[in-house]
Design an enzyme around this catalytic site. Structure first.
Site, PDB file in Angstrom:
ATOM      1  N   THR A 166      -0.068  -6.599  10.638  1.00 35.48           N
ATOM      2  CA  THR A 166       1.338  -6.062  11.272  1.00 35.48           C
ATOM      3  C   THR A 166       2.024  -7.203  11.553  1.00 35.48           C
ATOM      4  O   THR A 166       1.978  -7.100  12.423  1.00 35.48           O
ATOM      5  CB  THR A 166       1.287  -4.663  11.008  1.00 35.48           C
ATOM      6  OG1 THR A 166       0.348  -4.249  10.153  1.00 35.48           O
ATOM      7  CG2 THR A 166       2.906  -4.128  11.222  1.00 35.48           C
ATOM      8  N   ARG A 194      -0.881   3.890  -1.094  1.00 37.96           N
ATOM      9  CA  ARG A 194      -1.153   3.777   0.719  1.00 37.96           C
ATOM     10  C   ARG A 194      -0.270   3.596   0.996  1.00 37.96           C
ATOM     11  O   ARG A 194       0.306   2.067   1.181  1.00 37.96           O
ATOM     12  CB  ARG A 194      -2.242   3.165   0.516  1.00 37.96           C
ATOM     13  CG  ARG A 194      -2.718   3.358   2.014  1.00 37.96           C
ATOM     14  CD  ARG A 194      -2.611   2.433   2.664  1.00 37.96           C
ATOM     15  NE  ARG A 194      -2.697   2.746   4.341  1.00 37.96           N
ATOM     16  CZ  ARG A 194      -2.079   2.162   5.396  1.00 37.96           C
ATOM     17  NH1 ARG A 194      -2.159   1.221   5.186  1.00 37.96           N
ATOM     18  NH2 ARG A 194      -2.971   2.301   6.584  1.00 37.96           N
TER      19      ARG A 194
HETATM   20  N1  GLY Z   1      -0.457  -0.950  10.665  1.00 37.42           N
HETATM   21  C1  GLY Z   1      -0.555  -1.662   9.432  1.00 37.42           C
HETATM   22  C2  GLY Z   1      -0.571  -0.082   8.230  1.00 37.42           C
HETATM   23  O1  GLY Z   1      -1.447   0.374   8.261  1.00 37.42           O
HETATM   24  O2  GLY Z   1       0.233  -0.174   7.189  1.00 37.42           O
END
Ligand code: GLY
Length: 310
Positions: A166, A194
């Protein structure tokens, strides 16, 4: 005294910092700066955790999550599971500016992106398609077999590993405004739909110009269970220093699971820190007075048997 404008980011955001600092130097807002930085990484096809070139879900579809927070007006916008657009951060900002809502997901988010003229993109590149097919092949599957599969969960459980990345940015502008942005393709080869912490305000992203901001990378499920970013900003408000706030966030995460987790913290006075539960992780920052980004080690807070609750 006015603060020196600064942007803090996860290590993979370092190359984007000059984009954002240019905005801050000409008197632009923290909000414009974090959006500019996020767009830069979203367009980088070499980063397999963000935007175009991000890893797809188990069916080969790139679903993007992003959020942006204005710490002065306490406004926020986010999108989740957005398909077919290259700059989810700008769609998130449009959600904030143009709708009465904070968050749009899936088909609704894509419809809104199209309606507001967001740039369309083919986010699955030849290279990430190959990576996906290779990951499937290693567990005896193919793109065709997973598309036909009645039950995806067993396949996801066999394929999924620590493929989490990320990018996040927290900026302080010369008027003292703090803004933060997070953008990601989420967990590589995830179950379709998700959603991680990145678009969840208070989990992966939060800021308040009266105190500062915090953003997470790593296992988003932990930040969602702990509301890590909001908790970090509350701790800044209680008078803790960024270094202590960052370490405490990792201690909290380590109590839940021993999986990769990282946080960056920026206080309203421009001091910053980062912590992680893995070795060798770095973060980056750049002020308006610097000629380029600087990298720093994240403080490592390892999980031990005694710190884990289960
Ligand atoms: N921290 C990014 C995710 O879990 O999608």
């Amino acid at each position: 005294m006015r603060p020196t404008p600064i942007i803090v980011t996860s290590g993979n955001g370092a190359t984007a910092l000059p984009e954002g600092v240019r905005v801050l130097r000409r008197g632009g807002s923290a909000l414009d700066a974090v959006e500019a930085c996020a767009r830069y990484v979203e367009a980088d096809v070499a980063d397999t955790s963000v935007g175009t070139g991000g890893l797809p879900n188990i069916l080969g579809v790139v679903e993007l999550d992003a959020s942006i927070v204005d710490g002065t007006a306490h406004r926020a916008g986010s999108v989740a599971a957005l398909v077919g657009f290259g700059h989810p951060i700008s769609v998130a900002r449009a959600v904030m500016r143009r709708t009465p809502h904070v968050m749009l997901v899936g088909e609704g988010a894509a419809r809104f992106a199209a309606e507001t003229g967001a740039e369309r993109a083919r986010n699955l590149t030849p290279s990430t398609r190959r990576l996906w097919a290779d990951a499937l092949r290693q567990v005896g599957e193919t793109p065709a077999s997973v598309r036909r599969a009645k039950r995806l969960l067993p396949v996801v459980k066999r394929v999924i590993a620590d493929r989490l990345g990320t990018v996040n940015f927290i900026a302080l502008d010369r008027r003292g405004n703090v803004a933060s942005a997070v953008t990601t393709s989420g967990w590589g080869y995830k179950y379709p739909g998700r959603v991680g912490d990145s678009p969840i305000i208070g989990a992966g992203n939060y800021c308040d110009s009266a105190t500062g901001g915090a953003c997470c990378t790593g296992y988003g499920e932990l930040a969602m269970r702990l509301l890590t970013a909001k908790t970090a900003v509350d701790r800044l408000a209680a008078g803790l220093r960024p270094a202590t706030v960052a370490r405490r966030a990792i201690v909290d995460a380590n109590r839940l699971a021993d999986v990769p987790f990282n946080v960056i913290v920026l206080a309203k006075d421009g001091t910053h820190a980062s912590a992680t539960n893995r070795a060798g992780r770095r973060y980056a920052f750049m002020t308006s007075e610097m000629t380029g980004p600087a990298m720093r080690s994240r403080a490592a807070v390892r999980a031990t048997r005694s710190t884990r609750s289960r």
